[in-house]
Design a protein around this motif. Structure first.
Motif, PDB file in Angstrom:
ATOM      1  N   ALA B 411       0.828  -1.208   0.000  1.00 22.36           N
ATOM      2  CA  ALA B 411       0.000   0.000   0.000  1.00 22.36           C
ATOM      3  C   ALA B 411       0.861   1.256   0.000  1.00 22.36           C
ATOM      4  CB  ALA B 411      -0.923  -0.004   1.220  1.00 22.36           C
ATOM      5  N   ILE B 412       1.925   1.231   0.790  1.00 24.84           N
ATOM      6  CA  ILE B 412       2.804   2.408   0.856  1.00 24.84           C
ATOM      7  C   ILE B 412       3.415   2.672  -0.523  1.00 24.84           C
ATOM      8  CG2 ILE B 412       4.989   3.286   1.820  1.00 24.84           C
ATOM      9  CD1 ILE B 412       4.198   1.886   4.479  1.00 24.84           C
ATOM     10  N   ARG B 413       3.918   1.631  -1.152  1.00 23.66           N
ATOM     11  CA  ARG B 413       4.528   1.822  -2.475  1.00 23.66           C
ATOM     12  C   ARG B 413       3.475   2.295  -3.484  1.00 23.66           C
ATOM     13  NH1 ARG B 413       7.092  -3.138  -1.254  1.00 23.66           N
ATOM     14  NH2 ARG B 413       5.840  -4.176  -2.838  1.00 23.66           N
ATOM     15  N   HIS B 414       2.276   1.772  -3.346  1.00 25.79           N
ATOM     16  CA  HIS B 414       1.189   2.200  -4.234  1.00 25.79           C
ATOM     17  C   HIS B 414       0.897   3.688  -4.045  1.00 25.79           C
ATOM     18  CE1 HIS B 414      -2.365   1.649  -6.740  1.00 25.79           C
ATOM     19  NE2 HIS B 414      -3.055   2.336  -5.845  1.00 25.79           N
ATOM     20  N   CYS B 415       0.857   4.129  -2.801  1.00 26.11           N
ATOM     21  CA  CYS B 415       0.630   5.554  -2.527  1.00 26.11           C
ATOM     22  C   CYS B 415       1.759   6.401  -3.119  1.00 26.11           C
ATOM     23  CB  CYS B 415       0.550   5.817  -1.023  1.00 26.11           C
ATOM     24  SG  CYS B 415      -0.928   5.132  -0.267  1.00 26.11           S
ATOM     25  N   LEU B 416       2.977   5.891  -2.973  1.00 24.38           N
ATOM     26  CA  LEU B 416       4.122   6.647  -3.489  1.00 24.38           C
ATOM     27  C   LEU B 416       4.084   6.735  -5.015  1.00 24.38           C
ATOM     28  CD1 LEU B 416       6.927   5.301  -1.098  1.00 24.38           C
ATOM     29  CD2 LEU B 416       5.909   7.598  -1.078  1.00 24.38           C
ATOM     30  N   ASP B 417       3.532   5.704  -5.638  1.00 24.38           N
ATOM     31  CA  ASP B 417       3.381   5.745  -7.094  1.00 24.38           C
ATOM     32  C   ASP B 417       2.572   6.971  -7.521  1.00 24.38           C
ATOM     33  OD1 ASP B 417       4.844   3.508  -7.607  1.00 24.38           O
ATOM     34  OD2 ASP B 417       3.121   2.173  -7.888  1.00 24.38           O
ATOM     35  N   GLY B 418       1.667   7.386  -6.634  1.00 27.74           N
ATOM     36  CA  GLY B 418       0.799   8.519  -6.950  1.00 27.74           C
ATOM     37  C   GLY B 418       1.554   9.830  -7.150  1.00 27.74           C
ATOM     38  N   VAL B 419       2.744   9.903  -6.605  1.00 19.77           N
ATOM     39  CA  VAL B 419       3.517  11.140  -6.761  1.00 19.77           C
ATOM     40  C   VAL B 419       4.680  10.982  -7.733  1.00 19.77           C
ATOM     41  CG1 VAL B 419       2.860  12.116  -4.532  1.00 19.77           C
ATOM     42  CG2 VAL B 419       4.883  10.632  -4.678  1.00 19.77           C
ATOM     43  N   THR B 420       4.722   9.834  -8.416  1.00 19.59           N
ATOM     44  CA  THR B 420       5.771   9.680  -9.426  1.00 19.59           C
ATOM     45  C   THR B 420       5.228  10.126 -10.775  1.00 19.59           C
ATOM     46  OG1 THR B 420       5.065   7.407  -9.842  1.00 19.59           O
ATOM     47  CG2 THR B 420       6.882   7.715  -8.296  1.00 19.59           C
ATOM     48  N   ASN B 421       6.133  10.397 -11.642  1.00 23.23           N
ATOM     49  CA  ASN B 421       5.774  10.693 -13.024  1.00 23.23           C
ATOM     50  C   ASN B 421       5.711   9.353 -13.751  1.00 23.23           C
ATOM     51  OD1 ASN B 421       5.902  11.145 -15.817  1.00 23.23           O
ATOM     52  ND2 ASN B 421       6.852  13.150 -15.493  1.00 23.23           N
ATOM     53  N   SER B 422       4.506   8.964 -14.102  1.00 22.12           N
ATOM     54  CA  SER B 422       4.331   7.604 -14.620  1.00 22.12           C
ATOM     55  C   SER B 422       5.087   7.367 -15.924  1.00 22.12           C
ATOM     56  CB  SER B 422       2.846   7.302 -14.796  1.00 22.12           C
ATOM     57  OG  SER B 422       2.282   8.241 -15.680  1.00 22.12           O
ATOM     58  N   HIS B 423       5.475   8.423 -16.599  1.00 24.13           N
ATOM     59  CA  HIS B 423       6.226   8.234 -17.843  1.00 24.13           C
ATOM     60  C   HIS B 423       7.727   8.091 -17.609  1.00 24.13           C
ATOM     61  CE1 HIS B 423       2.736   8.789 -20.305  1.00 24.13           C
ATOM     62  NE2 HIS B 423       2.424   9.897 -19.623  1.00 24.13           N
ATOM     63  N   LEU B 424       8.194   8.721 -16.564  1.00 23.05           N
ATOM     64  CA  LEU B 424       9.639   8.788 -16.353  1.00 23.05           C
ATOM     65  C   LEU B 424      10.140   7.903 -15.225  1.00 23.05           C
ATOM     66  CD1 LEU B 424      10.127  12.660 -16.678  1.00 23.05           C
ATOM     67  CD2 LEU B 424      10.725  10.896 -18.357  1.00 23.05           C
ATOM     68  N   ASP B 425       9.356   7.837 -14.159  1.00 19.51           N
ATOM     69  CA  ASP B 425       9.887   7.220 -12.943  1.00 19.51           C
ATOM     70  C   ASP B 425       9.585   5.726 -12.871  1.00 19.51           C
ATOM     71  OD1 ASP B 425      10.778   9.687 -12.166  1.00 19.51           O
ATOM     72  OD2 ASP B 425       9.000  10.130 -10.948  1.00 19.51           O
ATOM     73  N   GLU B 426      10.502   5.048 -12.213  1.00 27.72           N
ATOM     74  CA  GLU B 426      10.270   3.655 -11.867  1.00 27.72           C
ATOM     75  C   GLU B 426       9.125   3.618 -10.862  1.00 27.72           C
ATOM     76  OE1 GLU B 426      13.015   0.102  -9.959  1.00 27.72           O
ATOM     77  OE2 GLU B 426      13.896   2.076 -10.356  1.00 27.72           O
ATOM     78  N   ARG B 427       8.222   2.659 -11.029  1.00 32.12           N
ATOM     79  CA  ARG B 427       7.091   2.587 -10.106  1.00 32.12           C
ATOM     80  C   ARG B 427       7.299   1.465  -9.090  1.00 32.12           C
ATOM     81  NH1 ARG B 427       2.758   5.666 -11.719  1.00 32.12           N
ATOM     82  NH2 ARG B 427       1.164   4.311 -10.835  1.00 32.12           N
ATOM     83  N   ASP B 428       6.440   1.436  -8.064  1.00 27.64           N
ATOM     84  CA  ASP B 428       6.472   0.404  -7.026  1.00 27.64           C
ATOM     85  C   ASP B 428       7.822   0.368  -6.286  1.00 27.64           C
ATOM     86  OD1 ASP B 428       5.131  -1.577  -5.563  1.00 27.64           O
ATOM     87  OD2 ASP B 428       6.001  -3.190  -6.776  1.00 27.64           O
ATOM     88  N   THR B 429       8.313   1.571  -5.947  1.00 28.01           N
ATOM     89  CA  THR B 429       9.560   1.659  -5.171  1.00 28.01           C
ATOM     90  C   THR B 429       9.341   2.652  -4.022  1.00 28.01           C
ATOM     91  OG1 THR B 429      10.581   3.639  -6.138  1.00 28.01           O
ATOM     92  CG2 THR B 429      10.826   1.565  -7.368  1.00 28.01           C
ATOM     93  N   TYR B 430      10.377   2.719  -3.154  1.00 35.28           N
ATOM     94  CA  TYR B 430      10.329   3.701  -2.064  1.00 35.28           C
ATOM     95  C   TYR B 430      11.072   4.990  -2.429  1.00 35.28           C
ATOM     96  CZ  TYR B 430       8.791  -0.378   0.564  1.00 35.28           C
ATOM     97  OH  TYR B 430       8.098  -1.480   0.986  1.00 35.28           O
ATOM     98  N   LYS B 431      11.428   5.117  -3.723  1.00 36.11           N
ATOM     99  CA  LYS B 431      12.295   6.230  -4.103  1.00 36.11           C
ATOM    100  C   LYS B 431      11.708   7.606  -3.823  1.00 36.11           C
ATOM    101  CE  LYS B 431      15.341   3.646  -7.090  1.00 36.11           C
ATOM    102  NZ  LYS B 431      15.653   3.168  -8.427  1.00 36.11           N
ATOM    103  N   PRO B 432      10.398   7.814  -4.045  1.00 36.19           N
ATOM    104  CA  PRO B 432       9.869   9.151  -3.718  1.00 36.19           C
ATOM    105  C   PRO B 432      10.034   9.490  -2.242  1.00 36.19           C
ATOM    106  CG  PRO B 432       8.323   7.934  -5.112  1.00 36.19           C
ATOM    107  CD  PRO B 432       9.387   6.964  -4.702  1.00 36.19           C
ATOM    108  N   LEU B 433       9.850   8.486  -1.406  1.00 45.74           N
ATOM    109  CA  LEU B 433      10.033   8.693   0.036  1.00 45.74           C
ATOM    110  C   LEU B 433      11.499   9.005   0.339  1.00 45.74           C
ATOM    111  CD1 LEU B 433       8.927   8.479   2.981  1.00 45.74           C
ATOM    112  CD2 LEU B 433       9.434   6.033   2.866  1.00 45.74           C
TER     113      LEU B 433
END
Lengths: 630, 630
Positions: B411-433
């Motif tokens: 769930a946390i990674r899913h929430c973080l996906d919400g603030v990534t740029n879906s075209h550029l960023d890797e998804r399902d990671t803790y990187k935004p945090l």
């Protein structure tokens, strides 16, 4: 009249007093000093009504505070503490058994550990449905050992050795829900049930105590015994000697102390190596004298006739003789006091197991691959230490006793074969013994087991009870520190028959046995379970009907609590000379003395007075005879 | 300024005082009374220097008696007692995990228990090398579950989930010899090492504590969490409410209490059955209101939004409202006091597990085959009990708080996906945090965990520390009773962002999360280990470097001691507000506060004062930041 060759407890105490003078001279404390300093002990702990299971407390039950903070009553608290003692004991014995399984798993015809009793291994393999035909015996060993290791952790099913029980027992165990699954799982379950906020019902705790104990006696301990026999040989009668007089002034003295035979066997083997004997002689010693202490003594005495220095409360005194070049220990019942005490002498104090790391020792982690060489290295080191004795600290008591040891079930049946008519009678049974009991020549049997405990006069209860039983024609089987008490006193000398009642004396003469039969170490109480089971089967009755009881007059360890639980579950009443720490709960006292008897046919009878305890034993045996109409 | 919608600890205490009046009226004791009666507590137990491990004692360390009868020093005694607490805790958590494995093993598309998160099951199967292609998912589940059960008892090898750790951690664990084998084996080994006459070396005891704790956190607990997700769904954010106000005067109130979701899921499901809702209405109730207490509350709130009555020290007070038709419990943290207390009310007190048998309860042994029907039968019985309330004993406090819960790692990674740029960023990671932490927008994270303990003002330490951390832009993840403290106060309401520092507030707004993230029950601290590991991996550093620490300000149970051990072994410093019972040994205090940090990168920081403890936490996080140069 007692024969004059017995070493009385008074004499043992005189010798102790002389050795304690050395301690006093060195300014080092012994258990006698520490016991004094620890007296009086805490009555909450004594009564089992102190709870330290969570950190809201500790809580103690008093008239003003009849419950712990969580609401646990004296019954819940004493019950949980009691079950944790069983868990501690079962874990300990069983982990010893696991180590033996591991050694068997790694047995190698070219390695340190070999298969000695092939026939026994094949019997167990067959019992467990493991193929033996046309297979290398080491392959069989590996599969049997793996199956044994799985007995500790298999997710489903009950323990395999439970199948050895008589049908009536198995029925009771099933009805009472005390058939254990995997050994480790039962220990973990006991720990879980006793965790804060779980079982507060004393009966459920006691029942899990029975189950957990069973996972020891018919699981871990039984595997320990059986596979030790496979690896190192099934004990058969042999002569040895016991007490401090077995130490030799002119030899390199090495004491092996602890429980698991894997290490001690290697030291014993090394002590017989020619090159090391030669080295010892070059160093000025007349030879290498390996002696045993505690249950290790039982293991190596039973299989090799290695001499026994003594039992649990003598471990410091053995060092105080000043002639111990090395004390090598593995696991259990090893005083941490040996660390500072060995430093007062030239003695090398060597620990060999990650289970027992002790400050003041040197740690030599034994492993199956190198064990033979590790044993040799230790013996070599002990030899080199021979020159370092300090003459001013030496005193070797002269006393020692002859002892005839090595009475495994196989050995007992073999002895009984000697009095059968080989043409008419079935052989390899307990029937001759049963006939003696039926005829009243022998009134019954008592399994004397357990430790020493400074709460009572050491060895005194063991000896007083044994002597009176023998006079009353009750044959005795022994293990552990009880065995060594008997040996030190002289009761395992075949001459001790003269001290027995006329019936028992005649049996000893006919079968050519001492009246006290040495069955081994504490894990070998599993042998006693098989003995009682075998007698019940051959007699055609259930175990609780057989005039056989257990007695632990000086028990001390959690292992003893676990043992007591599987013994009563096997259907054998157990007479205790030390009170289990549950006296603060009436319900728990009732459950362990009467409750379990209603469940499984055996319970505790508790009396700190050895004479009264012995009277109760004799009455108990006679009551069982009366119930059988014999 | 605090938002006026928070329920202050003062207010919580006023409510408690009102409920205690009912207890007084009924003449029944509560923990407050019992705590008073148990004060002062025994200083020997408090300091860990009372030994009851054999029956020579009990022994206590004093200046006049610096050693036990066996020669054990304060260090040995405190060390053994401490390791036994770890063993008790690891056994308890892990046995919970085993029960979940058993439920998974018996999962059946037509039975009580079904597979909910198929994708997660397949991920774990792949991780463990179990074939999933062209297989029935229930076959896969059975094989995965069996493999999981073998993790408790396999004779050889290390735990499978340890492979999830980052490489640096695994290297440290290998070097420090703290990689656990089979879970049960480690518990048994701990019990063996602490048996009379075994390990007296405090460092060896502490090391086995780390290893045993790891068998919980990366073994039993992790399997408990993972397989609960597979069975009942991986938590995703959802809304719920917390505190006594969730009880409904006009509805049938059923409290599920304990830990294992297997029973509570069945009760929750049954409460949604139409026929039972209809029956409730016929009985005059407006519906069926299942509420959770203790970790069971966390389990069912996280997955179904079931409301949370409260945490550990509120269990008696929940009954004192007089409107509980049924309290159904499974295992752990259940006051035996609930027996006599429930008898003062119409409340049915139902135990469901053989692990927790409690006098004054009715025992309904849950089993996987009949669980669905058993749940229904209990709900039916509760409904029928609705009419039996005694109006004179009723008081329902109105207070309750909104809470947004369900923050699994997924769930946390899913929430973080919400603030990534879906075209550029890797998804399902803790990187935004991680970026937020690197930038200093968030300073770090604290895992607030553990129980309540009457040694400190209940919930106060939890709340005071959390509030100050939030103001300092430190994000909080919570489990167990700490989670419920936060929920009751209002800190899981998304509005609580306004109370945080500017950086954290901004993050909460962007990601749309509350500042305190509810990660589940106590076994779910395994999620926190995976979170910290995931962050370390995504960051490219080792866990001890990450500005993340753990804090258990009001811990109480042995489970907490086990947790603390695996948390520090994972490399996370742990701040404790209750002193572990080892203070009687300087060596043990040194080992648990500094020694383990040298071994594995994490240690305890202990302070009973929540303000000072919080200062230490903030300093600790800032020091980690400084070391990273951020």
């Amino acid at each position: 009249m007692e024969p004059n060759y017995f070493t009385t407890v008074d004499r043992m105490e005189e010798i102790s007093a002389r050795l304690l003078k050395t301690a006093e001279m060195l300014g080092i404390d012994t258990w006698e000093d520490r016991k004094k300093a620890q007296t009086p002990s805490c009555r909450f702990g004594d009564g089992g009504i102190c709870c330290r299971i969570c950190s809201m407390g500790p809580c103690r039950i008093t008239p003003k505070s009849p419950k712990g903070i969580c609401g646990a009553t004296a019954d819940a608290i004493a019950g949980r503490n009691y079950l944790r003692m069983v868990a501690g004991g079962a874990a300990t014995h069983s982990d010893h058994g696991r180590e033996i399984c591991r050694v068997l798993y790694n047995a190698d015809p070219n390695g340190s550990y070999k298969i000695t009793d092939v026939a026994k291994l094949e019997r167990i393999a067959k019992e467990w449905g493991i193929e033996t035909e046309d297979r290398d015996i080491y392959d069989v060993a590996r599969e049997v050992a793996y199956t044994g290791l799985m007995e500790y952790g298999k997710p489903f099913g009950e323990l395999k050795f439970l199948e050895r029980a008589n049908e009536e027992r198995k029925k009771v165990w099933k009805e009472q829900d005390v058939m254990p699954g995997a050994v480790d799982k039962e220990v973990v379950k006991a720990m879980h049930m006793t965790h804060m906020g779980n079982t507060a019902d004393a009966e459920a705790l006691v029942r899990q105590g029975l189950r957990t104990g069973m996972s020891d006696g018919w699981g871990g301990s039984m595997m320990g015994t059986e596979f030790s026999d496979v690896l190192f040989g099934t004990p058969m009668p042999k002569d040895t000697e016991a007490f401090f007089g077995v130490l030799e002034k002119d030899m390199v003295n090495i004491i092996v102390h602890g429980h698991d035979p894997a290490m001690s066997e290697m030291v014993v083997q090394a002590s017989e190596d020619r090159d090391l004997l030669e080295l010892a002689r070059k160093t000025g010693a007349k030879g290498i004298n390996v002696c045993g202490l505690c249950c290790t003594a039982n293991e190596v005495a039973m299989r090799h006739g290695v001499k026994m220095v003594g039992n649990f409360l003598q471990q410091e005194k053995a060092l105080l003789t000043g002639v111990i070049e090395m004390m090598v220990v593995d696991v259990q019942c090893i005083f941490p006091a040996l660390g500072p005490l060995s430093e007062c002498f030239h003695t090398k104090f060597i620990t060999t197991s990650p289970i027992a790391r002790i400050p003041g020792s040197r740690f030599v982690p034994f492993n199956t691959a190198e064990a033979r060489e590790q044993g040799r290295a230790l013996v070599r080191e002990a030899i080199e230490n021979f020159a370092n004795r300090d003459e001013s600290k030496i005193y070797i008591p002269e006393e020692k006793q002859k002892a005839n040891v090595g009475y495994s079930c196989e050995a007992i049946r073999h002895c009984l074969d000697g009095v059968t008519n080989s043409h008419l009678d079935e052989r390899d049974t307990y029937k001759p013994l049963i006939d003696c009991v039926k005829a009243g020549v022998i009134r019954g049997a008592v399994a004397m087991v357990g430790c020493n405990n400074p709460k009572v006069r050491p060895d005194y209860s063991h000896i007083e009870i044994m002597k009176r039983l023998l006079k009353n024609d009750i044959i005795i089987v022994v293990t552990g520190c009880a065995a060594q008490a008997a040996a030190k006193y002289g009761l395992m000398d075949k001459r001790a028959k003269d001290f027995c009642g006329a019936g028992l004396k005649r049996v000893c003469e006919l079968v050519d046995i001492p009246p006290v039969l040495h069955m081994g170490s504490c894990v070998d109480i599993s042998r006693m379970m098989l003995l009682a089971t075998g007698i019940a089967k051959d007699w055609g009755i259930d175990v609780p009907q057989v005039p056989v009881v257990g007695c632990a007059p000086e028990w001390m360890s959690e292992k003893a609590v676990s043992i007591a639980n599987y013994v009563v579950t096997t259907g054998i009443d157990t007479y205790l000379g030390i009170e289990p720490q549950v006296s603060g709960s009436k319900q728990m006292m009732e459950l362990i003395t009467n409750g379990t008897r209603e469940m499984v046919g055996g319970g505790f009878i508790i009396n700190m007075d050895p004479d009264q305890l012995c009277t109760a034993i004799i009455d108990g045996i006679e009551a069982k005879r009366a119930a059988l109409g014999i």
